[in-house]
Design a protein around this motif. Structure first.
Motif, mmCIF file in Angstrom:
data_model
loop_
_atom_site.group_PDB
_atom_site.id
_atom_site.type_symbol
_atom_site.label_atom_id
_atom_site.label_comp_id
_atom_site.label_asym_id
_atom_site.label_seq_id
_atom_site.Cartn_x
_atom_site.Cartn_y
_atom_site.Cartn_z
ATOM 1 N N THR A 360 53.816 -54.357 7.403
ATOM 2 C CA THR A 360 52.496 -54.358 8.044
ATOM 3 C C THR A 360 52.635 -53.673 9.399
ATOM 4 O O THR A 360 53.744 -53.520 9.912
ATOM 5 C CB THR A 360 51.972 -55.792 8.253
ATOM 6 N N GLY A 361 51.502 -53.273 9.982
ATOM 7 C CA GLY A 361 51.550 -52.572 11.261
ATOM 8 C C GLY A 361 52.194 -53.392 12.351
ATOM 9 O O GLY A 361 53.011 -52.892 13.133
ATOM 10 N N GLU A 362 51.829 -54.682 12.425
ATOM 11 C CA GLU A 362 52.378 -55.547 13.465
ATOM 12 C C GLU A 362 53.879 -55.750 13.283
ATOM 13 O O GLU A 362 54.667 -55.650 14.227
ATOM 14 C CB GLU A 362 51.666 -56.908 13.456
ATOM 15 N N ILE A 363 54.267 -56.047 12.043
ATOM 16 C CA ILE A 363 55.694 -56.252 11.759
ATOM 17 C C ILE A 363 56.468 -54.959 11.971
ATOM 18 O O ILE A 363 57.604 -54.962 12.454
ATOM 19 C CB ILE A 363 55.899 -56.759 10.311
ATOM 20 N N ALA A 364 55.841 -53.846 11.614
ATOM 21 C CA ALA A 364 56.502 -52.546 11.791
ATOM 22 C C ALA A 364 56.811 -52.304 13.267
ATOM 23 O O ALA A 364 57.913 -51.851 13.615
ATOM 24 C CB ALA A 364 55.617 -51.432 11.244
ATOM 25 N N ALA A 365 55.861 -52.605 14.157
ATOM 26 C CA ALA A 365 56.080 -52.395 15.592
ATOM 27 C C ALA A 365 57.201 -53.281 16.109
ATOM 28 O O ALA A 365 58.092 -52.817 16.839
ATOM 29 C CB ALA A 365 54.783 -52.675 16.360
ATOM 30 N N VAL A 366 57.176 -54.557 15.715
ATOM 31 C CA VAL A 366 58.238 -55.477 16.141
ATOM 32 C C VAL A 366 59.592 -55.014 15.619
ATOM 33 O O VAL A 366 60.602 -55.038 16.330
ATOM 34 C CB VAL A 366 57.928 -56.916 15.657
ATOM 35 N N THR A 367 59.609 -54.571 14.367
ATOM 36 C CA THR A 367 60.864 -54.128 13.757
ATOM 37 C C THR A 367 61.431 -52.902 14.447
ATOM 38 O O THR A 367 62.638 -52.830 14.716
ATOM 39 C CB THR A 367 60.652 -53.813 12.255
ATOM 40 N N LEU A 368 60.576 -51.931 14.756
ATOM 41 C CA LEU A 368 61.067 -50.718 15.414
ATOM 42 C C LEU A 368 61.621 -51.031 16.794
ATOM 43 O O LEU A 368 62.631 -50.458 17.222
ATOM 44 C CB LEU A 368 59.960 -49.670 15.488
ATOM 45 N N THR A 369 60.964 -51.952 17.513
ATOM 46 C CA THR A 369 61.493 -52.356 18.816
ATOM 47 C C THR A 369 62.848 -53.026 18.656
ATOM 48 O O THR A 369 63.799 -52.735 19.397
ATOM 49 C CB THR A 369 60.522 -53.313 19.523
ATOM 50 N N ALA A 370 62.947 -53.920 17.669
ATOM 51 C CA ALA A 370 64.207 -54.630 17.440
ATOM 52 C C ALA A 370 65.310 -53.674 17.007
ATOM 53 O O ALA A 370 66.446 -53.737 17.502
ATOM 54 C CB ALA A 370 64.008 -55.717 16.384
ATOM 55 N N VAL A 371 64.991 -52.770 16.086
ATOM 56 C CA VAL A 371 65.982 -51.790 15.624
ATOM 57 C C VAL A 371 66.440 -50.906 16.775
ATOM 58 O O VAL A 371 67.630 -50.648 16.958
ATOM 59 C CB VAL A 371 65.399 -50.929 14.479
ATOM 60 N N GLY A 372 65.472 -50.435 17.581
ATOM 61 C CA GLY A 372 65.833 -49.603 18.725
ATOM 62 C C GLY A 372 66.740 -50.335 19.684
ATOM 63 O O GLY A 372 67.752 -49.800 20.140
#
Length: 464
Positions: A360-372
């Motif tokens: 989802t968009g929200e999870i995607a944003a959190v995930t990209l921050t975490a991955v980064g």
């Protein structure tokens, strides 16, 4: 994008948690990192002797990776010693005292100048250009050395390096991995960089002012107490000679900036130009000021610089050695013991995280921050942004939009963490120039960067 996580991955995670915990408690993490290197090596190889050798080899690898930074810091410090001894620095800083008259002006002026120069030439040469000149001015205006380091670090290694609008090295890496034009990543990163930059710097400044009022911060850096004992020798140069060199030295560095523009020098090449210029300035001043003793004094100043450089990096090298095992250093130091499809421990962890969350968009944003942030732990900032680009593309395709925004978000998170505001050895240039502990600078940046990442992630959710 599934990846097999081995025991080595989980051991690495355990030690990351331990290191963060010890840092939060203001305890030294050198021993933890050395034990971590040894355990990773012995679990991978099963060879006790090779594992002991692996600890030493990891130190060699870390020194090789950090050598250019050690050299530029050592040479800058050597030059600053002769500037202080001759009193030239007093003349150089005099004009700036008319502009920087209080801590607030000092913090924002130094930060904005650092950001602008870093956009064109990247942060390391910018630290060398600004630090030695503006640090004494800022201290006189009431801004502590740690505050100067925070300003240079967040604006340079944070805002400028994570956006990279001019050189576009970072956006190109992420854009290529995501399969989109560089211009898309740059455009998408503008609002995110503005939010991240404003939040981190404002929070950092508020915390700094609060602690200054409470008297918790010393005005001068005390990481190397001997550096504060320098006294001006009035007999070395006349007032006229000091004024001459006070004009010549900035002119030499301005010519360096012109050369960087004309010959498209950036990053390591720009730092090397600054370093070489600094060496010749040091030689000229030592010979001119000390005359017959100039040859010996040149060597003496260089020795002082290198002593300081290795003193600063002493506790950092074992920590860097451990974190380098999360990337390409593992193959070089320990060998080919990771799973066949591994892209390095840190990148594997990032891929694993991305593969287990809903799309989802929200999870995607959190995930990209975490991955980064996770990939930034190797201290490069750049090694993991291609992964951020590929995962941004994956999520963007899955949710039907937002690839550029997600890619830019991962890029900002990776570089803010690994490019030089949280991982201790990545922020060494600013810490060393300001004579403050890199670990104290990392702790000072921690809350502002975390708050900035949270707010920026929330903004990204609305932009996707």
């Amino acid at each position: 994008m599934n990846v097999e996580l081995s025991a080595l991955h989980w051991i690495y995670v355990v030690f990351i948690v331990l290191i963060i915990g010890f840092m939060v408690k203001r305890r030294d993490t050198t021993l933890i990192c050395i034990i971590g290197i040894f355990i990773l090596a012995i679990v991978a190889t099963g060879d006790f002797t090779a594992s002991i050798s692996g600890v030493f080899n990891s130190f060699i690898f870390a020194i090789q990776e950090l050598l250019s930074t050690i050299l530029i810091i050592s040479i800058i410090v050597a030059m600053s010693r002769v500037l202080m001894k001759t009193g030239i620095n007093e003349v150089m800083v005099a004009p700036f005292t008319k502009v920087i008259k209080n801590p607030t002006v000092g913090f924002w002026t130094i930060g904005i100048l650092m950001m602008i120069i870093s956009w064109f030439f990247w942060p390391s040469p910018a630290v060398a250009l600004l630090g030695a000149v503006l640090l004494p001015v800022a201290i006189r205006a009431g801004l502590p050395a740690l505050g100067v380091a925070v300003a240079m670090n967040l604006f340079g290694h944070g805002i400028a390096l994570s956006s990279d609008f001019i050189i576009q090295g970072a956006p190109k890496l992420t854009a290529d991995a995501a399969g989109i034009p560089v211009s898309d990543v740059v455009s998408a990163s503008i609002p995110l960089v503005i939010v991240m930059g404003l939040v981190t710097t404002v929070v950092a400044f508020i915390m700094l002012r609060r602690d200054m009022k409470r008297g918790k911060i010393e005005m001068v850096g005390t990481f190397d107490k001997e550096k504060q004992d320098e006294k001006v020798n009035e007999n070395l140069l006349t007032i006229g000679q000091r004024k001459f060199f006070a004009l010549l030295i900035p002119l030499a560095f301005i010519l360096d900036v012109v050369a960087m523009s004309l010959f498209n020098l950036s990053g390591g090449d720009a730092t090397a130009l600054i370093g070489g210029t600094t060496v010749f300035i040091l030689i000229l001043l030592a010979l001119f000021a000390h005359k017959n003793e100039g040859l010996e004094k040149t060597t003496s100043y260089l020795i002082e610089g290198f002593q300081f450089g290795f003193k600063v990096f002493g506790p950092v090298i074992p920590i860097a050695a451990f974190f380098y095992l999360g990337d390409s250093g593992f193959l070089t130091i320990i060998g080919e013991y990771l799973p066949n499809d591994s892209q390095g421990i840190v990148n594997d962890l990032g891929i694993a995280l991305a593969s287990v969350v809903p799309l989802t968009g929200e999870i995607a944003a959190v995930t990209l921050t975490a991955v980064g942030a996770i990939t930034g732990l190797d201290g490069s900032g750049f090694s993991g942004i291609t992964l951020a680009g590929s995962i941004g593309s994956l999520f963007g395709t899955a949710i039907g939009d937002g690839t550029a925004t997600l890619t830019a978000l991962g890029q900002i998170a990776a570089i803010f963490v690994g490019g030089g505001t949280l991982v201790p050895w990545a922020l060494i240039p600013a810490a060393a120039i300001c004579n403050v502990s890199p670990f104290e600078l990392a702790r000072r940046n921690l809350i502002p960067v975390i708050v900035g990442l949270v707010v920026t992630t929330i903004v990204a959710m609305f932009l996707i």
